[in-house]
Design a protein around this motif. Structure first.
Motif, short mmCIF file in Angstrom:
data_model
loop_
_atom_site.label_atom_id
_atom_site.label_comp_id
_atom_site.label_asym_id
_atom_site.label_seq_id
_atom_site.Cartn_x
_atom_site.Cartn_y
_atom_site.Cartn_z
N GLU A 134 22.70 -8.71 21.82
CA GLU A 134 22.46 -7.91 20.32
C GLU A 134 23.65 -6.98 20.14
O GLU A 134 24.15 -6.77 18.95
N LEU A 135 24.22 -6.56 21.29
CA LEU A 135 25.69 -5.67 20.77
C LEU A 135 26.84 -6.17 21.28
O LEU A 135 27.83 -5.46 20.97
N GLY A 136 26.88 -7.50 21.72
CA GLY A 136 28.15 -7.96 22.26
C GLY A 136 28.69 -7.19 23.42
O GLY A 136 29.96 -7.12 23.68
N GLU A 137 27.88 -6.65 24.35
CA GLU A 137 28.52 -5.65 25.18
C GLU A 137 29.12 -6.12 26.35
O GLU A 137 28.45 -7.25 26.90
N THR A 138 30.36 -5.68 26.61
CA THR A 138 30.98 -6.69 27.88
C THR A 138 31.35 -5.20 29.01
O THR A 138 31.65 -4.17 28.44
N PRO A 139 31.73 -5.84 30.05
CA PRO A 139 32.55 -4.66 30.86
C PRO A 139 33.70 -4.05 30.43
O PRO A 139 34.12 -3.02 30.56
N GLU A 140 34.42 -5.00 29.70
CA GLU A 140 35.72 -4.25 28.97
C GLU A 140 35.35 -3.27 28.08
O GLU A 140 36.02 -2.18 28.01
N LEU A 141 34.49 -3.49 27.24
CA LEU A 141 33.76 -2.50 26.22
C LEU A 141 33.62 -1.14 26.64
O LEU A 141 33.59 0.10 26.46
N LEU A 142 32.95 -1.40 27.80
CA LEU A 142 32.19 -0.25 28.56
C LEU A 142 33.30 0.62 29.26
O LEU A 142 33.11 1.75 28.99
N ALA A 143 34.12 -0.19 29.51
CA ALA A 143 35.61 0.59 30.23
C ALA A 143 36.27 1.42 29.27
O ALA A 143 36.99 2.54 29.47
N THR A 144 36.64 0.64 27.68
CA THR A 144 37.71 1.38 26.98
C THR A 144 36.79 2.06 25.80
O THR A 144 37.81 2.95 25.32
N ALA A 145 35.80 1.40 25.27
CA ALA A 145 35.36 2.32 24.05
C ALA A 145 35.15 3.41 24.02
O ALA A 145 35.29 4.48 23.22
N PRO A 146 34.51 4.20 25.04
CA PRO A 146 34.24 5.66 25.11
C PRO A 146 35.59 6.44 24.93
O PRO A 146 35.68 7.34 24.03
N GLY A 147 36.75 5.94 25.51
CA GLY A 147 38.02 6.56 25.29
C GLY A 147 38.53 6.47 24.06
O GLY A 147 39.18 7.54 23.53
N ARG A 148 38.11 5.40 23.49
CA ARG A 148 38.86 5.36 22.11
C ARG A 148 38.18 5.99 21.00
O ARG A 148 38.48 6.56 20.27
N LEU A 149 36.67 6.14 21.39
CA LEU A 149 35.78 7.21 20.42
C LEU A 149 36.25 8.61 20.84
O LEU A 149 36.35 9.34 19.70
N LYS A 150 36.61 9.02 21.94
CA LYS A 150 37.12 10.13 22.29
C LYS A 150 38.26 10.63 21.22
O LYS A 150 38.22 11.75 20.53
N LEU A 151 39.19 9.71 21.27
CA LEU A 151 40.36 9.71 20.55
C LEU A 151 40.18 10.02 19.13
O LEU A 151 40.60 10.90 18.13
N LYS A 152 39.20 9.15 18.44
CA LYS A 152 38.99 9.14 17.02
C LYS A 152 38.37 10.44 16.66
O LYS A 152 38.49 11.09 15.48
N LEU A 153 37.17 10.94 17.68
CA LEU A 153 36.72 12.17 17.47
C LEU A 153 37.83 13.45 17.13
O LEU A 153 37.53 14.43 16.54
N ALA A 154 38.54 13.28 18.30
CA ALA A 154 39.71 14.51 18.07
C ALA A 154 40.52 14.35 16.85
O ALA A 154 40.78 15.61 16.25
N GLU A 155 40.54 13.16 16.43
CA GLU A 155 41.40 13.05 15.10
C GLU A 155 40.67 13.29 13.85
O GLU A 155 41.10 14.04 13.10
N ALA A 156 39.25 13.16 14.04
CA ALA A 156 38.33 13.68 13.10
C ALA A 156 38.28 15.10 12.86
O ALA A 156 38.28 15.58 11.94
N ALA A 157 38.24 15.78 13.97
CA ALA A 157 38.22 17.00 13.95
C ALA A 157 39.51 18.06 13.18
O ALA A 157 39.32 19.09 12.65
N ALA A 158 40.60 17.28 13.07
CA ALA A 158 41.65 17.78 12.15
C ALA A 158 41.48 17.50 10.84
O ALA A 158 42.64 18.03 10.03
N LEU A 159 40.79 16.73 10.24
CA LEU A 159 40.76 16.34 8.95
C LEU A 159 40.04 17.29 8.10
O LEU A 159 38.91 17.97 8.48
#
Length: 318
Positions: free
Chosen positions: A16-41
């Motif tokens: 249902e989510l297309g979850e893969t080991p690669e997504l599990l390893a990389t997506a949380p870090g990418r979201l953290k960066l996006k949230l940090a960027e969003a905080a500055a908007l």
């Protein structure tokens, strides 16, 4: 590192989510960066501090938003922003709303309430959690969802007169927060069962007539569509009063179709309706009042054990 999923949840995550080991390893870090960027908007000035805290949370915290949005990091970022704003709505409700919910003047809490999503603990709400009629069912449904259940609405309304309503609501949110950090629940969802048999019609109707309460329900519908940090499994409303159907016929059009289709208003006297509910659970997971084999004593004991385990786990972190 993300916690392992059960076999059922892992299969659903892949399909249902297309979850893969690669997504599990990389997506949380990418979201953290996006949230940090969003905080500055500038558009997020109202939640900038919370977005900074969100960007510093662990992978499990990030994954609940990523899984809700099927690993679309931009959509997950919007989800986090929406959730933070909905939390602000709840904790900043005017006092007259809490007074209305309590049926008079809200009983005040003896201590300063912790309203911070990132630091709330079981100890903050232990007294209301122990007394609350709203509790999690043990285990999971057959499709892997975690359910919160309310079997006596009148008793819950009485609790809102006897306990600080603001603290009671925060305690309920704490339960949702804990459930949504469970890896299996992130994939399979959270559901709600409410038995409304014999509900105090006068109290409910007076609440629903209030314009501020109607506006709050509209904001809640928007949050359900775009901001809740969990996949919505289902809501079962048993024996709702007649005017619930009137409210539902208006409220449902504010929800996305996939959410509308998961909300069921049913009669306990209708064998076919109840068969659908019971088919979703093993008998041991469903209270006797709903046709299962879970006794009130066992459910209460399990709820107390859950509180004790949360207190112990959180104490070990400090």
């Amino acid at each position: 590192m993300a916690s392992a999923l059960s076999e059922l949840a892992a299969a659903r995550a892949a399909e249902e989510l297309g979850e893969t080991p690669e997504l599990l390893a990389t997506a949380p870090g990418r979201l953290k960066l996006k949230l940090a960027e969003a905080a500055a908007l500038p558009a997020n000035e109202d939640i900038a501090g919370d977005l900074k805290k969100a960007s510093a949370q662990g992978d499990a915290w990030q994954l609940r938003f990523l899984r809700v949005r099927k690993y679309d990091v931009d959509e997950a970022t919007k989800n986090v922003c929406g959730w933070l704003r909905w939390h602000h709505v709840q904790v900043n409700l005017p006092q007259e709303m809490f007074d209305a919910l309590s049926g008079g003047e809200e009983k005040k809490s003896d201590e300063q309430l912790n309203t911070d999503l990132f630091t709330m603990t079981c100890a903050d709400y232990k007294d209301v959690l122990e007394e609350s009629e709203f509790r999690m069912l043990p285990g999971y449904s057959k499709d892997g969802a975690k359910y919160l259940c309310l079997l006596d609405l009148n008793a819950f309304l009485d609790q809102m007169k006897a306990l600080p309503v603001r603290k009671l609501m925060l305690g309920m949110q704490y339960m949702f927060e804990v459930a949504s950090l469970d890896p299996d629940t992130q994939v399979c969802g959270i559901g709600i069962i409410e038995d409304l048999e014999g509900a105090n019609l006068g109290t409910l109707r007076s609440l629903m007539k209030r314009k501020d309460m109607q506006e709050l329900q509209k904001k809640k519908a928007k949050a359900m569509n775009d901001a809740f940090p969990f996949r919505f499994a289902a809501m079962w409303l048993l024996d709702p009063p007649w005017f619930y159907y009137l409210i539902w016929n208006i409220f449902k059009w504010l929800l996305k179709k996939k959410l509308r289709d998961r909300i069921h208003l049913i009669s306990k006297g209708n064998a076919a309706d109840m068969a659908k509910l019971r088919a979703s659970f093993d008998p041991a997971q469903l209270p006797e009042k709903l046709g299962g084999t879970l006794t009130e004593d066992a459910w209460t004991s399990g709820h107390k054990q859950w509180i004790a385990s949360r207190l112990q786990e959180e104490a070990m972190r400090t």
